[in-house]
Design a protein around this motif. Structure first.
Motif, PDB file in Angstrom:
ATOM      1  N   LYS A   1       7.000 -15.611  -1.187  1.00 36.46           N
ATOM      2  CA  LYS A   1       6.736 -16.260  -2.543  1.00 36.46           C
ATOM      3  C   LYS A   1       7.228 -15.457  -3.757  1.00 36.46           C
ATOM      4  CE  LYS A   1       4.606 -18.929  -5.667  1.00 36.46           C
ATOM      5  NZ  LYS A   1       5.244 -20.182  -6.084  1.00 36.46           N
ATOM      6  N   PHE A   2       6.922 -14.007  -3.343  1.00 28.49           N
ATOM      7  CA  PHE A   2       7.075 -12.995  -4.935  1.00 28.49           C
ATOM      8  C   PHE A   2       8.421 -12.147  -4.451  1.00 28.49           C
ATOM      9  CE2 PHE A   2       2.644 -14.346  -5.002  1.00 28.49           C
ATOM     10  CZ  PHE A   2       2.662 -14.815  -6.187  1.00 28.49           C
ATOM     11  N   GLY A   3       8.868 -12.133  -3.468  1.00 26.01           N
ATOM     12  CA  GLY A   3       9.931 -11.284  -2.851  1.00 26.01           C
ATOM     13  C   GLY A   3       9.687 -10.012  -2.140  1.00 26.01           C
ATOM     14  N   SER A   4       8.352  -9.305  -2.554  1.00 24.67           N
ATOM     15  CA  SER A   4       7.844  -8.331  -2.164  1.00 24.67           C
ATOM     16  C   SER A   4       6.414  -8.141  -1.900  1.00 24.67           C
ATOM     17  CB  SER A   4       8.133  -6.970  -2.835  1.00 24.67           C
ATOM     18  OG  SER A   4       7.685  -5.940  -2.451  1.00 24.67           O
ATOM     19  N   ASP A   5       5.723  -7.607  -1.128  1.00 26.19           N
ATOM     20  CA  ASP A   5       4.312  -7.849  -0.840  1.00 26.19           C
ATOM     21  C   ASP A   5       3.615  -6.273  -0.962  1.00 26.19           C
ATOM     22  OD1 ASP A   5       5.668  -7.081   1.601  1.00 26.19           O
ATOM     23  OD2 ASP A   5       3.502  -6.991   2.422  1.00 26.19           O
ATOM     24  N   ASP A   6       4.626  -5.202  -1.588  1.00 26.39           N
ATOM     25  CA  ASP A   6       4.229  -3.941  -1.605  1.00 26.39           C
ATOM     26  C   ASP A   6       2.868  -3.708  -2.585  1.00 26.39           C
ATOM     27  OD1 ASP A   6       6.127  -3.279   0.329  1.00 26.39           O
ATOM     28  OD2 ASP A   6       7.514  -2.639  -1.092  1.00 26.39           O
ATOM     29  N   ASN A   7       3.005  -4.400  -3.630  1.00 30.07           N
ATOM     30  CA  ASN A   7       2.062  -4.120  -4.522  1.00 30.07           C
ATOM     31  C   ASN A   7       0.673  -5.250  -4.619  1.00 30.07           C
ATOM     32  OD1 ASN A   7       3.941  -6.267  -5.431  1.00 30.07           O
ATOM     33  ND2 ASN A   7       3.206  -6.474  -7.338  1.00 30.07           N
ATOM     34  N   PHE A   8       0.621  -5.721  -3.378  1.00 32.67           N
ATOM     35  CA  PHE A   8      -0.534  -6.545  -3.162  1.00 32.67           C
ATOM     36  C   PHE A   8      -1.534  -6.014  -2.082  1.00 32.67           C
ATOM     37  CE2 PHE A   8       2.736  -9.636  -4.545  1.00 32.67           C
ATOM     38  CZ  PHE A   8       1.892 -10.595  -5.095  1.00 32.67           C
ATOM     39  N   ASP A   9      -2.740  -6.303  -2.715  1.00 35.34           N
ATOM     40  CA  ASP A   9      -3.879  -5.745  -1.853  1.00 35.34           C
ATOM     41  C   ASP A   9      -4.544  -7.023  -1.336  1.00 35.34           C
ATOM     42  OD1 ASP A   9      -3.768  -3.062  -2.262  1.00 35.34           O
ATOM     43  OD2 ASP A   9      -5.106  -3.182  -4.069  1.00 35.34           O
ATOM     44  N   ILE A  10      -4.885  -6.861   0.134  1.00 36.21           N
ATOM     45  CA  ILE A  10      -5.431  -7.974   0.658  1.00 36.21           C
ATOM     46  C   ILE A  10      -6.855  -7.585   1.534  1.00 36.21           C
ATOM     47  CG2 ILE A  10      -5.343  -9.949   2.712  1.00 36.21           C
ATOM     48  CD1 ILE A  10      -2.330  -9.705   2.332  1.00 36.21           C
ATOM     49  N   ILE A  11      -7.798  -8.356   1.110  1.00 38.63           N
ATOM     50  CA  ILE A  11      -9.294  -7.846   1.529  1.00 38.63           C
ATOM     51  C   ILE A  11      -9.663  -9.071   2.575  1.00 38.63           C
ATOM     52  CG2 ILE A  11     -11.650  -7.233   0.755  1.00 38.63           C
ATOM     53  CD1 ILE A  11     -10.364  -6.525  -1.686  1.00 38.63           C
ATOM     54  N   ILE A  12      -9.946  -8.973   3.723  1.00 38.50           N
ATOM     55  CA  ILE A  12     -10.376  -9.876   4.463  1.00 38.50           C
ATOM     56  C   ILE A  12     -11.735  -9.739   5.139  1.00 38.50           C
ATOM     57  CG2 ILE A  12      -9.614 -11.216   6.683  1.00 38.50           C
ATOM     58  CD1 ILE A  12      -6.940 -10.420   6.114  1.00 38.50           C
ATOM     59  N   ASN A  13     -12.371 -10.834   5.332  1.00 41.31           N
ATOM     60  CA  ASN A  13     -13.799 -10.619   5.982  1.00 41.31           C
ATOM     61  C   ASN A  13     -13.682 -11.859   7.021  1.00 41.31           C
ATOM     62  OD1 ASN A  13     -16.389 -10.676   7.229  1.00 41.31           O
ATOM     63  ND2 ASN A  13     -17.190  -9.654   5.438  1.00 41.31           N
ATOM     64  N   PRO A  14     -13.219 -11.613   8.164  1.00 45.32           N
ATOM     65  CA  PRO A  14     -12.843 -12.998   8.944  1.00 45.32           C
ATOM     66  C   PRO A  14     -14.381 -13.555   9.592  1.00 45.32           C
ATOM     67  CG  PRO A  14     -12.408 -10.925  10.206  1.00 45.32           C
ATOM     68  CD  PRO A  14     -12.800 -10.544   8.870  1.00 45.32           C
TER      69      PRO A  14
END
Length: 419
Positions: A39-52
């Motif tokens: 979608k954005f071309g890069s994911d380096d500047n994203f934080d993903i927080i998951i609680n499955p």
């Protein structure tokens, strides 16, 4: 689709595949990062927080505030005016964290993301299954008959893993019905298109070895070693055993009182007749034992290196005429097993029969095809007179030759002696 709905759609696979929490989170993050990168071309500047466990998912995009009109990369930079819509006191050079909703990725991206999740789960499960069964290669395994095909039996274990028992790996007398429990060894495990294919065998010599280990404590403990195995599955087997402890009778320990110990193995193998014999490094003595119940008078060993059949050489074995049939066995089974076990081609000769009175079958190779001669040799008939002494009906039964072929061969052989 809400975040929690996507996580819940994933949980149906998680429950079935017993994926641990750490692996689960790693797979989820990998899939979401792939979607963000598209979608954005890069994911380096994203934080993903998951609680499955709770179905919580948060995605935050981090960007640096730049002056209006100075943004060179909208994914990593945000203009001041845009930043102040989020928080009015932002200044140039500060970091802005902005939550990204799944809906912002687009409906098609979300559907693709879900498919990617499913694919990753099955890929992970297949890899784990492959590794698990690869470590079990050569070990005995039990599974239940799920369904039967014309060329294989499909088995399922307690974990729902599928195993294949091909027709070629079944004992001839094997008969299975749905729900039957089947034992065999894991022969091979390989990945075919990311799917593990687990092949079970009941005909491999290793299966017999493992059964000995299971049923005979001295073998399991290493007090008795199995030095060699030869099998014609479902018919007969010969097992050479040895012990480094002189106080132990390896043959007696394996057979048991009145065959009590070996009976379970025989039954598992469809009443396969098992001869257990003492191993020795004395080649002549070992060959003589392998040809039991026949009593060998003498033998002459011809060592031959580099043979195409892998044999160590050829052995002329001399026996009294009445012992020849015992050495050969029904349909040549005994001599074939003895040859497999010892690693030599065994050529049975009748003691006291002068070669001048007989002729080797190989001498007729210009008149009789090699494969026909081999058929006779397979049942221990390697001279002209030995073939002529047999009834045609018996030869038809014991070889793969037609009656017409046998009659033609016998005519050629008779002509030799009449001349």
């Amino acid at each position: 689709m809400e975040n929690i709905a996507l996580i819940e759609s994933f949980s149906e696979f998680k429950g079935d595949k017993n994926i641990d929490r750490v692996t689960l989170m790693a797979i989820l993050e990998e899939v979401f990062r792939a979607a963000l990168k598209r979608k954005f071309g890069s994911d380096d500047n994203f934080d993903i927080i998951i609680n499955p466990d709770k179905g919580d998912l948060e995605i935050w995009r981090n960007r640096v505030v730049v002056a209006d009109g100075m943004s060179e990369d909208d994914n990593e930079e945000i203009e001041l005016a845009e930043a102040r819509k989020i928080e009015p006191d932002f200044e140039i050079g500060e970091d802005v964290s902005e939550e990204v909703k799944l809906i912002d990725l687009g409906r098609r991206a979300i559907l693709a993301l879900r498919q990617n999740l499913i694919s990753k789960i099955y890929e992970h499960d297949s890899t784990n299954t492959f590794k698990h069964f690869k470590e079990l290669e050569g070990d005995i395994y039990s599974a239940e008959v799920h369904h039967i095909r014309h060329n294989a039996v499909i088995l399922l274990d307690d974990e729902g893993n599928e195993l294949v028992l091909p027709k070629s790996e079944q004992i001839r007398s094997d008969y299975f019905r749905k729900g039957d429990s089947v034992r065999g060894i894991i022969k091979t495990v390989e990945l075919r298109g990311n799917k593990p294919v687990i092949i079970m065998s009941r005909t491999a010599p290793e299966f017999l070895v493992k059964l000995f280990e299971q049923e005979i404590p001295e073998v399991f403990d290493g007090l008795i070693t199995i030095e060699g195995v030869a099998r014609i599955p479902g018919e007969k087997a010969k097992v050479a055993v040895d012990s480094y402890d002189d106080r132990i009778d390896p043959v007696g320990a394996c057979v048991g009182m009145k065959g009590s110990r070996i009976h379970g193995i025989v039954r598992e193998l469809g009443n396969e007749n098992i001869d257990v014999l003492n191993f020795t490094k004395n080649t002549q003595l070992f060959i003589a034992r392998a040809l039991s119940p026949a009593k060998v008078v003498s033998m002459k060993i011809h060592e031959e290196e580099g043979r195409e059949d892998g044999k160590k050489g050829r052995v002329d074995v001399f026996l009294q005429p009445e012992e020849v049939s015992k050495a050969i066995g029904k349909n040549g089974v005994n001599i074939r097993l003895a040859s497999q076990l010892t690693g030599y081609e065994l050529d049975v000769q009748r003691e006291g029969v002068e070669m001048e009175d007989d002729v080797e079958l190989t001498e007729f190779s210009d008149e009789i095809e090699a494969w026909v001669i081999q058929e006779f040799k397979n049942i221990g008939l390697d001279t002209a007179r030995s073939v002529l002494e047999k009834d045609v009906a018996e030869l038809v039964k014991r070889t793969d030759l037609e009656e017409e072929t046998i009659l033609e061969v016998q005519k050629i052989l008779k002509d030799e002696f009449e001349d």
